[in-house]
Scaffold this motif. Structure first.
Motif, PDB file in Angstrom:
ATOM      1  N   ASP A  98      49.110  41.554  33.246  1.00  0.00           N
ATOM      2  CA  ASP A  98      47.742  41.208  33.630  1.00  0.00           C
ATOM      3  C   ASP A  98      47.627  40.264  34.818  1.00  0.00           C
ATOM      4  OD1 ASP A  98      46.954  42.767  31.544  1.00  0.00           O
ATOM      5  OD2 ASP A  98      46.563  41.101  30.175  1.00  0.00           O
ATOM      6  N   ASP A  99      48.662  39.465  35.086  1.00  0.00           N
ATOM      7  CA  ASP A  99      48.573  38.526  36.200  1.00  0.00           C
ATOM      8  C   ASP A  99      49.958  38.154  36.717  1.00  0.00           C
ATOM      9  OD1 ASP A  99      48.007  36.933  33.491  1.00  0.00           O
ATOM     10  OD2 ASP A  99      49.226  35.675  34.792  1.00  0.00           O
ATOM     11  N   ILE A 100      49.941  37.546  37.896  1.00  0.00           N
ATOM     12  CA  ILE A 100      51.183  37.111  38.534  1.00  0.00           C
ATOM     13  C   ILE A 100      50.913  35.749  39.163  1.00  0.00           C
ATOM     14  CG2 ILE A 100      50.666  38.315  40.707  1.00  0.00           C
ATOM     15  CD1 ILE A 100      53.693  38.869  40.920  1.00  0.00           C
ATOM     16  N   THR A 101      51.907  34.855  39.072  1.00  0.00           N
ATOM     17  CA  THR A 101      51.795  33.534  39.674  1.00  0.00           C
ATOM     18  C   THR A 101      52.769  33.464  40.837  1.00  0.00           C
ATOM     19  OG1 THR A 101      51.225  32.575  37.538  1.00  0.00           O
ATOM     20  CG2 THR A 101      51.933  31.047  39.252  1.00  0.00           C
ATOM     21  N   LEU A 102      52.251  33.083  42.000  1.00  0.00           N
ATOM     22  CA  LEU A 102      53.063  32.991  43.203  1.00  0.00           C
ATOM     23  C   LEU A 102      53.201  31.532  43.616  1.00  0.00           C
ATOM     24  CD1 LEU A 102      51.530  35.894  45.336  1.00  0.00           C
ATOM     25  CD2 LEU A 102      53.553  35.970  43.879  1.00  0.00           C
ATOM     26  N   ALA A 103      54.454  31.114  43.867  1.00  0.00           N
ATOM     27  CA  ALA A 103      54.716  29.781  44.406  1.00  0.00           C
ATOM     28  C   ALA A 103      54.697  29.905  45.923  1.00  0.00           C
ATOM     29  CB  ALA A 103      56.070  29.280  43.925  1.00  0.00           C
ATOM     30  N   ARG A 104      54.094  28.886  46.576  1.00  0.00           N
ATOM     31  CA  ARG A 104      54.018  28.928  48.038  1.00  0.00           C
ATOM     32  C   ARG A 104      54.813  27.783  48.636  1.00  0.00           C
ATOM     33  NH1 ARG A 104      47.947  29.754  49.659  1.00  0.00           N
ATOM     34  NH2 ARG A 104      47.595  27.986  48.281  1.00  0.00           N
ATOM     35  N   THR A 105      55.140  27.905  49.899  1.00  0.00           N
ATOM     36  CA  THR A 105      55.989  26.906  50.558  1.00  0.00           C
ATOM     37  C   THR A 105      55.226  25.619  50.838  1.00  0.00           C
ATOM     38  OG1 THR A 105      55.431  27.803  52.726  1.00  0.00           O
ATOM     39  CG2 THR A 105      57.394  28.682  51.666  1.00  0.00           C
ATOM     40  N   LEU A 113      47.096  35.373  40.431  1.00  0.00           N
ATOM     41  CA  LEU A 113      46.311  36.549  40.787  1.00  0.00           C
ATOM     42  C   LEU A 113      46.210  37.483  39.591  1.00  0.00           C
ATOM     43  CD1 LEU A 113      47.932  37.359  44.254  1.00  0.00           C
ATOM     44  CD2 LEU A 113      45.782  36.173  43.847  1.00  0.00           C
ATOM     45  N   ASP A 114      45.010  37.965  39.316  1.00  0.00           N
ATOM     46  CA  ASP A 114      44.824  38.971  38.268  1.00  0.00           C
ATOM     47  C   ASP A 114      45.283  40.320  38.797  1.00  0.00           C
ATOM     48  OD1 ASP A 114      43.735  37.093  36.616  1.00  0.00           O
ATOM     49  OD2 ASP A 114      41.659  37.705  36.930  1.00  0.00           O
ATOM     50  N   VAL A 115      46.079  41.030  38.001  1.00  0.00           N
ATOM     51  CA  VAL A 115      46.564  42.356  38.369  1.00  0.00           C
ATOM     52  C   VAL A 115      45.805  43.371  37.529  1.00  0.00           C
ATOM     53  CG1 VAL A 115      48.567  43.879  38.475  1.00  0.00           C
ATOM     54  CG2 VAL A 115      48.828  41.443  38.953  1.00  0.00           C
ATOM     55  N   ARG A 116      45.210  44.353  38.189  1.00  0.00           N
ATOM     56  CA  ARG A 116      44.438  45.386  37.491  1.00  0.00           C
ATOM     57  C   ARG A 116      45.048  46.760  37.744  1.00  0.00           C
ATOM     58  NH1 ARG A 116      38.345  43.157  38.467  1.00  0.00           N
ATOM     59  NH2 ARG A 116      38.633  41.218  37.312  1.00  0.00           N
ATOM     60  N   GLU A 117      44.477  47.784  37.106  1.00  0.00           N
ATOM     61  CA  GLU A 117      44.986  49.159  37.259  1.00  0.00           C
ATOM     62  C   GLU A 117      45.007  49.594  38.716  1.00  0.00           C
ATOM     63  OE1 GLU A 117      42.833  51.995  34.956  1.00  0.00           O
ATOM     64  OE2 GLU A 117      43.079  50.894  33.098  1.00  0.00           O
ATOM     65  N   GLN A 118      43.999  49.200  39.488  1.00  0.00           N
ATOM     66  CA  GLN A 118      43.876  49.650  40.873  1.00  0.00           C
ATOM     67  C   GLN A 118      44.789  48.889  41.831  1.00  0.00           C
ATOM     68  OE1 GLN A 118      41.395  48.483  38.946  1.00  0.00           O
ATOM     69  NE2 GLN A 118      39.679  49.899  38.918  1.00  0.00           N
ATOM     70  N   THR A 119      45.421  47.811  41.361  1.00  0.00           N
ATOM     71  CA  THR A 119      46.294  47.017  42.221  1.00  0.00           C
ATOM     72  C   THR A 119      47.532  47.830  42.599  1.00  0.00           C
ATOM     73  OG1 THR A 119      45.578  44.996  41.114  1.00  0.00           O
ATOM     74  CG2 THR A 119      47.594  44.870  42.408  1.00  0.00           C
ATOM     75  N   LYS A 120      47.832  47.869  43.903  1.00  0.00           N
ATOM     76  CA  LYS A 120      49.026  48.566  44.391  1.00  0.00           C
ATOM     77  C   LYS A 120      50.185  47.571  44.407  1.00  0.00           C
ATOM     78  CE  LYS A 120      46.145  51.269  47.499  1.00  0.00           C
ATOM     79  NZ  LYS A 120      45.775  51.464  48.909  1.00  0.00           N
ATOM     80  N   ASP A 149      37.742  34.271  39.693  1.00  0.00           N
ATOM     81  CA  ASP A 149      39.025  34.958  39.610  1.00  0.00           C
ATOM     82  C   ASP A 149      39.486  35.454  40.979  1.00  0.00           C
ATOM     83  OD1 ASP A 149      38.989  34.661  36.843  1.00  0.00           O
ATOM     84  OD2 ASP A 149      37.949  36.563  36.554  1.00  0.00           O
ATOM     85  N   SER A 150      40.800  35.441  41.171  1.00  0.00           N
ATOM     86  CA  SER A 150      41.420  36.036  42.355  1.00  0.00           C
ATOM     87  C   SER A 150      42.017  37.364  41.913  1.00  0.00           C
ATOM     88  CB  SER A 150      42.518  35.130  42.907  1.00  0.00           C
ATOM     89  OG  SER A 150      41.973  33.886  43.278  1.00  0.00           O
ATOM     90  N   ILE A 151      41.521  38.457  42.462  1.00  0.00           N
ATOM     91  CA  ILE A 151      41.941  39.793  42.059  1.00  0.00           C
ATOM     92  C   ILE A 151      42.910  40.342  43.100  1.00  0.00           C
ATOM     93  CG2 ILE A 151      41.170  42.094  41.402  1.00  0.00           C
ATOM     94  CD1 ILE A 151      39.978  39.785  39.709  1.00  0.00           C
ATOM     95  N   ALA A 152      44.120  40.696  42.667  1.00  0.00           N
ATOM     96  CA  ALA A 152      45.122  41.248  43.577  1.00  0.00           C
ATOM     97  C   ALA A 152      44.774  42.687  43.910  1.00  0.00           C
ATOM     98  CB  ALA A 152      46.502  41.177  42.937  1.00  0.00           C
ATOM     99  N   LEU A 153      44.680  42.984  45.202  1.00  0.00           N
ATOM    100  CA  LEU A 153      44.457  44.346  45.648  1.00  0.00           C
ATOM    101  C   LEU A 153      45.789  45.034  45.918  1.00  0.00           C
ATOM    102  CD1 LEU A 153      41.610  43.721  48.259  1.00  0.00           C
ATOM    103  CD2 LEU A 153      41.387  44.230  45.838  1.00  0.00           C
ATOM    104  N   GLU A 154      46.710  44.251  46.496  1.00  0.00           N
ATOM    105  CA  GLU A 154      48.000  44.823  46.884  1.00  0.00           C
ATOM    106  C   GLU A 154      49.070  43.733  46.830  1.00  0.00           C
ATOM    107  OE1 GLU A 154      49.228  47.775  50.429  1.00  0.00           O
ATOM    108  OE2 GLU A 154      48.348  45.892  51.096  1.00  0.00           O
TER     109      GLU A 154
END
Length: 162
Positions: A98-105, A113-120, A149-154
């Motif tokens: 359902d989601d992914i957490t990204l660490a940044r520099t 980011l929320d991951v949905r069915e349409q997310t590539k 919410d932050s929705i991941a598109l890709e």
């Protein structure tokens, strides 16, 4: 003198047209709006007829609320349009379906980011599920905001170097 006469004629002519009854209802019957007879061209819709017309149009357009309709509505409101997307780079810190957490520099905060069915989601050019991304993988993400919410598109990921 000519200017004063022209101005007076213009004012009186305009006032005369304002008094004209063309386009106004004759013998209005509030209970039967369709039975009104007009004395000339119509100038619009009566105010009390607007609300019911909008309600009828909405019922015809909306119909049943299905998940397909919601997805189409999301597309129309801006979600899933790449041209309006934000982008960021980071590495995978945590993930599930359902989601992914990204660490940044640097001092930038982590992003969930929320991951949905349409997310590539791709890993080294191959389509995968978000839960299959390895921790430490470098990710270039495109996302949009939907409320809070932050929705991941890709999500384009590359495997971590060993």
């Amino acid at each position: 003198m000519k200017k004063i006469i022209v101005a007076a004629v213009m004012c009186l002519g305009t006032a005369a047209f304002a008094q004209d009854t063309t386009g106004t209802p004759q013998n209005p019957a509030p209970s039967a709006p369709s039975s009104r007879q007009m004395n000339g061209p119509s100038t619009g819709v009566e105010a009390q007829e607007v609300g019911p017309a909008i309600g009828d149009a909405a019922k015809k357009v909306v119909g049943k609320d299905t998940s397909k309709d919601k997805a189409e509505a999301a597309n129309k409101t801006g979600v899933w349009k790449d041209k309006d997307a934000f982008s960021l780079n980071g590495t995978v810190k945590a993930k599930d379906d359902d989601d992914i957490t990204l660490a940044r520099t640097g001092t930038l905060p982590e992003v969930k980011l929320d991951v949905r069915e349409q997310t590539k989601v791709t890993l080294d050019g191959k389509t995968v599920k978000a839960s299959e991304l390895p921790e430490g993988a470098s990710v270039r993400a495109k996302f949009q905001l939907e409320g809070d919410d932050s929705i991941a598109l890709e999500l384009k990921a590359t495997s971590p170097k060993k």
